[in-house]
Design a protein around this motif. Structure first.
Motif, PDB file in Angstrom:
ATOM      1  N   UNK A 100       0.989  -1.164  -0.050  1.00  0.00           N
ATOM      2  CA  UNK A 100      -0.163  -0.070  -0.058  1.00  0.00           C
ATOM      3  C   UNK A 100       0.755   1.168  -0.136  1.00  0.00           C
ATOM      4  N   UNK A 101       1.875   1.253   1.042  1.00  0.00           N
ATOM      5  CA  UNK A 101       2.830   2.308   1.172  1.00  0.00           C
ATOM      6  C   UNK A 101       3.724   2.581  -0.290  1.00  0.00           C
ATOM      7  N   UNK A 102       4.042   1.571  -0.716  1.00  0.00           N
ATOM      8  CA  UNK A 102       4.935   1.733  -1.972  1.00  0.00           C
ATOM      9  C   UNK A 102       4.343   2.204  -3.151  1.00  0.00           C
ATOM     10  N   UNK A 103       3.059   1.434  -3.376  1.00  0.00           N
ATOM     11  CA  UNK A 103       2.008   1.802  -4.293  1.00  0.00           C
ATOM     12  C   UNK A 103       1.914   3.717  -4.464  1.00  0.00           C
ATOM     13  N   UNK A 104       1.715   4.136  -3.049  1.00  0.00           N
ATOM     14  CA  UNK A 104       1.184   5.495  -3.029  1.00  0.00           C
ATOM     15  C   UNK A 104       2.449   6.144  -3.185  1.00  0.00           C
ATOM     16  N   UNK A 105       3.556   5.956  -2.661  1.00  0.00           N
ATOM     17  CA  UNK A 105       4.651   6.869  -2.771  1.00  0.00           C
ATOM     18  C   UNK A 105       5.171   6.644  -4.348  1.00  0.00           C
ATOM     19  N   UNK A 106       5.099   5.646  -4.816  1.00  0.00           N
ATOM     20  CA  UNK A 106       5.409   5.317  -6.175  1.00  0.00           C
ATOM     21  C   UNK A 106       4.635   6.138  -7.138  1.00  0.00           C
ATOM     22  N   UNK A 107       3.096   6.515  -6.757  1.00  0.00           N
ATOM     23  CA  UNK A 107       2.211   7.261  -7.553  1.00  0.00           C
ATOM     24  C   UNK A 107       2.607   8.583  -7.401  1.00  0.00           C
ATOM     25  N   UNK A 108       3.137   9.008  -6.213  1.00  0.00           N
ATOM     26  CA  UNK A 108       3.282  10.507  -6.183  1.00  0.00           C
ATOM     27  C   UNK A 108       4.755  10.822  -7.017  1.00  0.00           C
ATOM     28  N   UNK A 109       5.542   9.975  -6.989  1.00  0.00           N
ATOM     29  CA  UNK A 109       6.743  10.114  -7.669  1.00  0.00           C
ATOM     30  C   UNK A 109       6.435  10.265  -9.031  1.00  0.00           C
ATOM     31  N   UNK A 110       5.447   9.279  -9.740  1.00  0.00           N
ATOM     32  CA  UNK A 110       4.921   9.092 -11.115  1.00  0.00           C
ATOM     33  C   UNK A 110       4.597  10.749 -11.473  1.00  0.00           C
ATOM     34  N   UNK A 111       3.646  11.308 -10.762  1.00  0.00           N
ATOM     35  CA  UNK A 111       3.391  12.563 -10.961  1.00  0.00           C
ATOM     36  C   UNK A 111       4.181  13.743 -10.494  1.00  0.00           C
ATOM     37  N   UNK A 112       5.664  13.412 -10.372  1.00  0.00           N
ATOM     38  CA  UNK A 112       6.351  14.758  -9.901  1.00  0.00           C
ATOM     39  C   UNK A 112       6.201  15.388  -8.574  1.00  0.00           C
ATOM     40  N   UNK A 113       5.145  14.552  -7.667  1.00  0.00           N
ATOM     41  CA  UNK A 113       5.197  15.076  -6.272  1.00  0.00           C
ATOM     42  C   UNK A 113       6.151  14.544  -5.400  1.00  0.00           C
ATOM     43  N   UNK A 114       7.441  15.174  -5.486  1.00  0.00           N
ATOM     44  CA  UNK A 114       8.549  14.536  -4.769  1.00  0.00           C
ATOM     45  C   UNK A 114       8.273  14.762  -3.238  1.00  0.00           C
ATOM     46  N   UNK A 115       7.915  15.994  -2.953  1.00  0.00           N
ATOM     47  CA  UNK A 115       7.856  16.238  -1.495  1.00  0.00           C
ATOM     48  C   UNK A 115       6.634  15.556  -0.846  1.00  0.00           C
ATOM     49  N   UNK A 116       5.614  15.311  -1.669  1.00  0.00           N
ATOM     50  CA  UNK A 116       4.522  14.485  -1.038  1.00  0.00           C
ATOM     51  C   UNK A 116       4.983  13.043  -0.995  1.00  0.00           C
ATOM     52  N   UNK A 117       5.844  12.487  -1.721  1.00  0.00           N
ATOM     53  CA  UNK A 117       6.247  11.149  -1.602  1.00  0.00           C
ATOM     54  C   UNK A 117       7.079  11.116  -0.587  1.00  0.00           C
ATOM     55  N   UNK A 118       8.029  11.963  -0.184  1.00  0.00           N
ATOM     56  CA  UNK A 118       8.785  12.250   0.954  1.00  0.00           C
ATOM     57  C   UNK A 118       8.139  12.271   2.115  1.00  0.00           C
ATOM     58  N   UNK A 119       7.082  12.955   2.382  1.00  0.00           N
ATOM     59  CA  UNK A 119       6.147  13.099   3.605  1.00  0.00           C
ATOM     60  C   UNK A 119       5.519  11.809   3.786  1.00  0.00           C
ATOM     61  N   UNK A 120       5.266  10.940   2.622  1.00  0.00           N
ATOM     62  CA  UNK A 120       4.520   9.551   2.886  1.00  0.00           C
ATOM     63  C   UNK A 120       5.342   8.910   3.332  1.00  0.00           C
ATOM     64  N   UNK A 121       6.863   8.761   2.876  1.00  0.00           N
ATOM     65  CA  UNK A 121       7.590   7.966   3.347  1.00  0.00           C
ATOM     66  C   UNK A 121       7.949   8.217   4.826  1.00  0.00           C
ATOM     67  N   UNK A 122       8.077   9.331   5.390  1.00  0.00           N
ATOM     68  CA  UNK A 122       8.117   9.712   6.749  1.00  0.00           C
ATOM     69  C   UNK A 122       6.980   9.126   7.664  1.00  0.00           C
ATOM     70  N   UNK A 123       5.745   9.211   7.084  1.00  0.00           N
ATOM     71  CA  UNK A 123       4.567   8.876   7.751  1.00  0.00           C
ATOM     72  C   UNK A 123       4.485   7.136   7.878  1.00  0.00           C
ATOM     73  N   UNK A 124       5.138   6.587   6.956  1.00  0.00           N
ATOM     74  CA  UNK A 124       5.366   4.998   6.834  1.00  0.00           C
ATOM     75  C   UNK A 124       6.290   4.627   7.989  1.00  0.00           C
ATOM     76  N   UNK A 125       7.309   5.459   8.071  1.00  0.00           N
ATOM     77  CA  UNK A 125       8.312   4.955   9.233  1.00  0.00           C
ATOM     78  C   UNK A 125       7.366   5.188  10.628  1.00  0.00           C
ATOM     79  N   UNK A 126       6.652   6.384  10.911  1.00  0.00           N
ATOM     80  CA  UNK A 126       5.964   6.282  12.067  1.00  0.00           C
ATOM     81  C   UNK A 126       4.955   5.216  12.127  1.00  0.00           C
ATOM     82  N   UNK A 127       4.528   4.726  11.295  1.00  0.00           N
ATOM     83  CA  UNK A 127       3.410   3.730  11.285  1.00  0.00           C
ATOM     84  C   UNK A 127       3.805   2.446  11.732  1.00  0.00           C
TER      85      UNK A 127
END
Length: 638
Positions: free
Chosen positions: A459-486
């Protein structure tokens, strides 16, 4: 043997034969029909029973019910059962055996309840049948009620009933109760020990299974081939296939079950070549023949290795030694998956025409075959046919079809998923996230992701990759941080997606920091795709010298993607020295590709190295390399 010869002689008698036949003879003939599952002979015996005027005998009717149930003719069994004024426990047991044997759980339990309502006391022959049905469907609640009846009827110390209770509790995951039943048994046989060991294995308690094996030997029981097969399965389940192979060597005459267990184990850990090697050795010996499970396992390995020739040989063997209907019903899905993986989609279609169309696994395999071959429209058409035939799909069907859907059809399936009983099927929701991200609806993808009650690593990998696919790098990194907290630990694919997102968004420093965190904090060894992302990250930012320095320090040989990325950046930034370096490396990697020679020749010319350019062109001509002409494709209408 004398009775069987008599049976053969009797079977040739005409139906109107009225010679003397005693009830004892008729009873024995019915028992033979039950033992050998010969319905035709059983019906002939039934005719003789009517002719001899003993069709009203309750004992004979009960034996007839048993014969018809054993031979699979439950309708005739029911008809005779209704004729009995007061069916005894043996008649009820015949019906219960049929339901249990054929996996008809609800029919078995309801018949058992009806028998109790009629005041018939269950015995030691009834309980194993009902408990087996509970085992097959993991229905612990019903199994506990049956256990209470066992105690009330005073047969808890019967070894067969005890073994059935052990198996039922083990399959339902209640190992504490299973072990309690085992410990309280006054008498145990080899099946008791095997059932307890199998229970530990099925619930992934390998250490306890091995401990039980030691206790078994101390009690004076020597393991048989069933015990060894169970232990082999235990080791294979935890990936210790080499240890399972050593156990197999202790078996004097391994059966096909032994070899299939080994094959499946090696296949499960990705060693498909060893799995096929074992299959080949078994076939070359010619001592035993492969059953349907063995053939399916071998075909699965062929599928992953794309071993078309081996798969075709197994296909030919299967239709030679097995009944066609049974072969395609069992091995059909694995067979058509193998053909699809090998690019033979038409062969897969032919196999699909022969499989059981009520089997959802076959439909899933065909849809996946179309999807993997890029035939998205065919996959959707296959899915529609499945819906029209009212074949109940499962989560595998949905997760297979969603990645090839366009936005319109994907939304329709989304609506279907919300109405259907998929509940919290995480793979389905992951597929929906991917579908929306792929179709450009990143907000819809994030909406589905946010509403998921439970999220897994995918789930997390798919969403992080989806943000990256659309050039939303900062959103992707924010999600990576949330993933670590989860509390979910990222894997290699997570960092690939995050690094790619940084590359597409120009987040150079952030990408380098993530790469360092991956190697130092998470102790993950970088793969080729991670190195490629870093080179792409640096070259997109114009930091070519850093990219070259990074490449020279890589612990693995750079591939064509890395040098290609460097070359493209060098051309864009007019850096001839680095461009020549990248071109020369590409020529060494792929000396058969004429395009690399042409690019390098042009680089030499632009750098003023005309002699090198001429020499390279002559080398091309000498080796017969010719660059293909560029082509354009214009489509109009359809």
């Amino acid at each position: 043997m004398k009775l069987w010869n008599f049976y053969r002689a009797f079977s040739s008698l005409p139906a109107y034969y009225t010679g003397p036949l005693s009830v004892i003879h008729l009873n024995r003939l019915l028992q033979l029909s039950s033992n050998f599952k010969t319905l035709r002979h059983g019906k002939q015996t039934h005719q003789q029973i009517i002719v001899h005027g003993v069709a009203e005998n309750p004992f004979i009717i009960t034996k007839l019910i048993q014969m018809y149930a054993d031979c699979g003719d439950v309708h005739s069994a029911y008809h005779l059962f209704d004729e009995l004024p007061q069916p005894n426990v043996f008649a009820w047991t015949a019906l219960l055996s049929f339901f249990s044997r054929n996996g008809l759980f609800y029919e078995c339990v309801s018949t058992y309840c009806e028998m109790k309502v009629e005041g018939i006391l269950p015995d030691k022959y009834v309980f194993p049948r009902v408990l087996r049905a509970c085992s097959l469907f993991s229905c612990l609640e019903v199994g506990v009620q049956v256990h209470k009846d066992v105690v009330v009827c005073g047969v808890e110390q019967n070894v067969h009933v005890g073994n059935s209770l052990i198996d039922m509790y083990s399959r339902c995951g209640d190992l504490r109760s299973s072990r309690l039943v085992f410990d309280l048994m006054i008498e145990r046989d080899l099946l008791s020990w095997n059932s307890m060991i199998s229970g530990y294995v099925c619930n992934n308690f390998l250490a306890l299974a091995m401990e039980m094996l030691g206790l078994m030997r101390m009690a004076g029981f020597q393991p048989d081939i069933v015990t060894f097969n169970i232990l082999m399965d235990a080791h294979c389940r935890v990936g210790q296939c080499d240890e399972a192979l050593e156990i197999c060597k202790q078996i004097k005459d391994p059966t096909i079950v032994s070899w299939t267990t080994l094959m499946s184990g090696y296949s499960r850990i990705g060693k498909h070549d060893i799995s096929l090697q074992i299959f080949g050795n078994v076939m070359n010996r010619g001592e035993i023949y492969a059953d349907l499970d063995c053939l399916s396992s071998a075909l699965s390995s062929c599928q992953h290795m794309k071993a078309l020739r081996s798969g075709q040989e197994i296909h030919a063997y299967g239709i030679k030694v097995e009944q066609l209907h049974e072969f395609y019903q069992s091995a059909g899905p694995a067979l058509l998956s193998m053909y699809s993986k090998c690019g033979k989609i038409e062969y897969a279609r032919c196999v699909f025409d022969l499989v059981d169309k009520c089997d959802v696994v076959a439909w899933n395999a065909m849809i996946l075959g179309f999807a993997e071959q890029g035939a998205g429209n065919s996959a959707i058409e296959c899915f529609r046919k499945m819906q029209n035939m009212r074949i109940k799909n499962d989560q595998t069907t949905i997760t297979t079809i969603l990645p090839v859907c366009d936005l319109k059809y994907g939304k329709q399936i989304h609506a279907y998923v919300c109405k259907a009983t998929f509940g919290d099927a995480i793979p389905v929701w992951n597929a929906l996230v991917y579908m929306y991200a792929k179709c450009g609806c990143i907000q819809a993808a994030y909406s589905v992701f946010s509403r998921m009650g439970n999220k897994d690593l995918v789930s997390w990998n798919t969403m992080i990759g989806g943000f990256g696919m659309h050039g939303l790098g900062k959103a992707s990194l924010q999600l990576l941080q949330e993933m670590n907290l989860s509390g979910i630990r990222p894997n290699s694919l997570t960092f690939t997606s995050a690094l790619s997102a940084c590359s597409h968004s120009g987040l150079v420093d952030e990408g380098l920091e993530i790469f360092q965190r991956m190697t130092q904090h998470y102790c993950l060894s970088p793969r080729t795709e991670h190195f490629t992302c870093i080179v792409d990250l640096l070259t997109r930012a114009g930091r070519l010298e850093e990219a070259v320095d990074f490449i020279t320090r890589m612990p693995v040989e750079p591939g064509k993607h890395i040098w290609g990325s460097l070359l493209a950046a060098a051309l864009a930034h007019q850096n001839l020295d680095i461009g020549v370096l990248a071109s020369e490396s590409l020529v060494k990697l792929e000396p058969e590709n004429p395009g690399h020679y042409v690019t390098l020749s042009n680089m030499y010319t632009r750098a003023g190295r005309t002699d090198d350019a001429v020499a390279l062109r002559k080398k091309m001509e000498g080796t017969g390399l010719v660059k293909q002409f560029g082509r354009s494709w214009v489509a109009t209408g359809n």
